[in-house]
Design a protein around this motif. Structure first.
Motif, mmCIF file in Angstrom:
data_model
loop_
_atom_site.group_PDB
_atom_site.id
_atom_site.type_symbol
_atom_site.label_atom_id
_atom_site.label_comp_id
_atom_site.label_asym_id
_atom_site.label_seq_id
_atom_site.Cartn_x
_atom_site.Cartn_y
_atom_site.Cartn_z
ATOM 1 N N GLN A 125 26.646 -19.074 35.494
ATOM 2 C CA GLN A 125 26.613 -18.145 34.370
ATOM 3 C C GLN A 125 26.153 -16.756 34.831
ATOM 4 O O GLN A 125 25.307 -16.624 35.712
ATOM 5 N N GLY A 126 26.699 -15.728 34.220
ATOM 6 C CA GLY A 126 26.256 -14.369 34.495
ATOM 7 C C GLY A 126 26.730 -13.853 35.843
ATOM 8 O O GLY A 126 27.538 -14.466 36.544
ATOM 9 N N MET A 127 26.183 -12.723 36.223
ATOM 10 C CA MET A 127 26.564 -12.068 37.470
ATOM 11 C C MET A 127 26.013 -12.833 38.662
ATOM 12 O O MET A 127 24.871 -13.292 38.652
ATOM 13 N N GLN A 128 26.827 -12.992 39.701
ATOM 14 C CA GLN A 128 26.440 -13.755 40.878
ATOM 15 C C GLN A 128 25.991 -12.801 41.998
ATOM 16 O O GLN A 128 26.745 -11.926 42.417
ATOM 17 N N TRP A 129 24.744 -13.032 42.464
ATOM 18 C CA TRP A 129 24.152 -12.157 43.472
ATOM 19 C C TRP A 129 24.047 -12.872 44.812
ATOM 20 O O TRP A 129 23.479 -13.959 44.899
ATOM 21 N N GLN A 130 24.584 -12.238 45.850
ATOM 22 C CA GLN A 130 24.442 -12.735 47.218
ATOM 23 C C GLN A 130 23.351 -11.928 47.910
ATOM 24 O O GLN A 130 23.431 -10.700 47.970
ATOM 25 N N VAL A 131 22.330 -12.615 48.408
ATOM 26 C CA VAL A 131 21.191 -11.948 49.024
ATOM 27 C C VAL A 131 21.280 -12.060 50.538
ATOM 28 O O VAL A 131 21.424 -13.168 51.081
ATOM 29 N N PHE A 132 21.176 -10.917 51.219
ATOM 30 C CA PHE A 132 21.087 -10.869 52.679
ATOM 31 C C PHE A 132 19.721 -10.274 53.017
ATOM 32 O O PHE A 132 19.427 -9.138 52.629
ATOM 33 N N ALA A 133 18.887 -11.029 53.727
ATOM 34 C CA ALA A 133 17.523 -10.563 53.995
ATOM 35 C C ALA A 133 17.135 -10.862 55.438
ATOM 36 O O ALA A 133 17.382 -11.961 55.949
ATOM 37 N N ALA A 134 16.508 -9.888 56.083
ATOM 38 C CA ALA A 134 16.064 -10.035 57.476
ATOM 39 C C ALA A 134 14.651 -10.609 57.487
ATOM 40 O O ALA A 134 13.671 -9.878 57.637
ATOM 41 N N PHE A 135 14.557 -11.950 57.343
ATOM 42 C CA PHE A 135 13.230 -12.573 57.230
ATOM 43 C C PHE A 135 12.930 -13.505 58.409
ATOM 44 O O PHE A 135 12.032 -14.352 58.324
ATOM 45 N N GLY A 136 13.653 -13.358 59.503
ATOM 46 C CA GLY A 136 13.479 -14.255 60.641
ATOM 47 C C GLY A 136 12.099 -14.215 61.263
ATOM 48 O O GLY A 136 11.655 -15.193 61.865
ATOM 49 N N THR A 137 11.382 -13.097 61.146
ATOM 50 C CA THR A 137 10.065 -12.970 61.772
ATOM 51 C C THR A 137 8.915 -13.265 60.805
ATOM 52 O O THR A 137 7.756 -13.166 61.191
ATOM 53 N N LEU A 138 9.220 -13.615 59.555
ATOM 54 C CA LEU A 138 8.140 -13.888 58.591
ATOM 55 C C LEU A 138 7.375 -15.141 58.983
ATOM 56 O O LEU A 138 7.954 -16.129 59.423
ATOM 57 N N LYS A 139 6.058 -15.127 58.759
ATOM 58 C CA LYS A 139 5.202 -16.251 59.131
ATOM 59 C C LYS A 139 4.388 -16.713 57.930
ATOM 60 O O LYS A 139 4.375 -16.069 56.877
ATOM 61 N N GLY A 140 3.715 -17.847 58.101
ATOM 62 C CA GLY A 140 2.765 -18.320 57.099
ATOM 63 C C GLY A 140 3.385 -18.731 55.777
ATOM 64 O O GLY A 140 2.765 -18.555 54.730
ATOM 65 N N GLY A 141 4.586 -19.266 55.812
ATOM 66 C CA GLY A 141 5.200 -19.735 54.581
ATOM 67 C C GLY A 141 5.856 -18.664 53.735
ATOM 68 O O GLY A 141 6.352 -18.952 52.640
ATOM 69 N N ARG A 142 5.887 -17.430 54.224
ATOM 70 C CA ARG A 142 6.451 -16.345 53.418
ATOM 71 C C ARG A 142 7.964 -16.471 53.272
ATOM 72 O O ARG A 142 8.534 -16.138 52.226
ATOM 73 N N ALA A 143 8.636 -16.969 54.319
ATOM 74 C CA ALA A 143 10.086 -17.198 54.202
ATOM 75 C C ALA A 143 10.371 -18.321 53.205
ATOM 76 O O ALA A 143 11.337 -18.249 52.440
ATOM 77 N N ASP A 144 9.514 -19.362 53.198
ATOM 78 C CA ASP A 144 9.662 -20.439 52.217
ATOM 79 C C ASP A 144 9.594 -19.873 50.805
ATOM 80 O O ASP A 144 10.374 -20.247 49.925
ATOM 81 N N TRP A 145 8.635 -18.987 50.584
ATOM 82 C CA TRP A 145 8.434 -18.401 49.257
ATOM 83 C C TRP A 145 9.666 -17.583 48.850
ATOM 84 O O TRP A 145 10.114 -17.657 47.706
ATOM 85 N N LEU A 146 10.224 -16.842 49.798
ATOM 86 C CA LEU A 146 11.418 -16.044 49.502
ATOM 87 C C LEU A 146 12.576 -16.948 49.064
ATOM 88 O O LEU A 146 13.230 -16.676 48.049
ATOM 89 N N ILE A 147 12.816 -18.016 49.809
ATOM 90 C CA ILE A 147 13.914 -18.925 49.483
ATOM 91 C C ILE A 147 13.668 -19.629 48.161
ATOM 92 O O ILE A 147 14.579 -19.765 47.323
ATOM 93 N N GLU A 148 12.447 -20.084 47.948
ATOM 94 C CA GLU A 148 12.127 -20.779 46.700
ATOM 95 C C GLU A 148 12.381 -19.901 45.487
ATOM 96 O O GLU A 148 12.998 -20.337 44.497
ATOM 97 N N LYS A 149 11.926 -18.663 45.528
ATOM 98 C CA LYS A 149 12.070 -17.775 44.372
ATOM 99 C C LYS A 149 13.508 -17.296 44.189
ATOM 100 O O LYS A 149 13.956 -17.114 43.048
ATOM 101 N N CYS A 150 14.235 -17.108 45.267
ATOM 102 C CA CYS A 150 15.653 -16.762 45.121
ATOM 103 C C CYS A 150 16.407 -17.907 44.448
ATOM 104 O O CYS A 150 17.304 -17.675 43.624
ATOM 105 N N THR A 151 16.036 -19.133 44.781
ATOM 106 C CA THR A 151 16.653 -20.293 44.140
ATOM 107 C C THR A 151 16.350 -20.294 42.650
ATOM 108 O O THR A 151 17.242 -20.474 41.814
ATOM 109 N N GLU A 152 15.079 -20.098 42.295
ATOM 110 C CA GLU A 152 14.675 -20.118 40.888
ATOM 111 C C GLU A 152 15.326 -18.999 40.085
ATOM 112 O O GLU A 152 15.689 -19.190 38.913
#
Length: 294
Positions: A125-152
């Motif tokens: 439903q609604g507009m579909q957004w494709q996210v491209f993010a340079a998060f390869g160097t993130l540490k301490g669970g921050r990349a997990d948080w990014l993926i989790e919230k993008c999913t939600e």
């Protein structure tokens, strides 16, 4: 206690008092609304059910069909929730299909279900957004948080971006992020599941930008985000790009803008990668939802 006892007759009389205040037409109107066929809003929200939801590659296509679920999903049903025969759950396949099922039997290796309805397919439903993010160097669970919230928030896909300042991401980490996205999809009851793409290099990103009708690049000292999108024509999909810690290089920004991207700003402060990605996506989800109601 005396005051409560004295008030009881008034509480018991409330339904009749309400009927005396409201005209009979009000009750007829309520009855007609509650028994009316599903509205567009009902169809938009039908993916959010009240039953526990589990993943299954295979789903029964029609009422009365059967399916067997094993593995980690079975373990969660039997050992964590302690479901039993005749309990009902929902099964989804991550591609938009959903069906309510009833437990027919359980054994030591799996659970057998019978479909209680025909399979439903819920389209995005609604507009579909494709996210491209340079998060390869993130540490301490921050990349997990990014993926989790993008999913939600409903991103259609997230793609790790390899840039001059974020040039690697391990395969083991991508596997973990896929599990994070899967768990988040179950928790927020989204259909279909978000796609986590393999990492891409910057040159490949430029091809995506040139093919997109709306591409927004988060970068410092750019036009405020809402100013940029309010002047854009209505689209059905868009590309969102967030750079690494330390931002894109000046050359990278120039190349993205030449390919067709639009630079957008996210406020006066320097944001972490995951903060910028979520701020950008959340704002645009609300903006695109508001466009749907206009």
């Amino acid at each position: 206690m005396r005051a409560l006892a004295a008030a009881r007759p008034l509480f018991s009389a409330l339904p009749s008092l309400v009927r005396s205040w409201l005209p009979p037409s009000s009750f007829r109107t309520f009855a007609s609304v509650s028994s009316s066929p599903p509205s567009d809003l009902d169809l938009r929200n039908q993916s959010r059910g009240g039953l526990p939801r589990f993943f299954s590659d295979d789903l029964p296509s029609c009422k009365g069909g059967s399916v067997r679920v094993q593995g980690s999903e079975f373990w969660h049903m039997a050992k964590v929730l302690r479901l039993k025969q005749e309990d009902r759950v929902e099964l989804f396949n991550g591609k938009g299909a959903l069906v309510e099922v009833c437990i027919k039997s359980l054994d030591k290796t799996g659970v057998d279900f019978i479909a209680q309805e025909d399979q439903k397919v819920i389209l995005p439903q609604g507009m579909q957004w494709q996210v491209f993010a340079a998060f390869g160097t993130l540490k301490g669970g921050r990349a997990d948080w990014l993926i989790e919230k993008c999913t939600e928030l409903g991103a259609s896909s997230v793609t790790p971006l390899l840039t001059e300042k974020s040039s690697i991401i391990s395969e083991n980490r991508v596997d973990r992020l896929e599990r994070v996205s899967f768990a988040a999809a179950k928790q927020c009851q989204r259909l279909p599941q978000m796609v986590l793409n393999p990492p891409i290099k910057f040159d490949t990103l430029l091809n995506h930008i040139s093919k997109s009708k709306l591409c927004l690049v988060a970068t410092a000292e750019a036009t405020p985000l809402l100013n940029a999108v309010n002047s854009s024509p209505k689209k059905t999909s868009g590309v969102l790009i967030v750079g690494p810690e330390g931002d894109f290089t000046k050359k990278e920004v120039e190349m993205m803008l030449e390919a067709g991207g639009t630079a957008v700003g996210l406020g006066p402060h320097r944001l972490r990668v995951e903060t910028a990605a979520i701020a950008l996506l959340a704002t645009l989800v609300m903006w695109s939802d508001s466009q749907e109601t206009v």
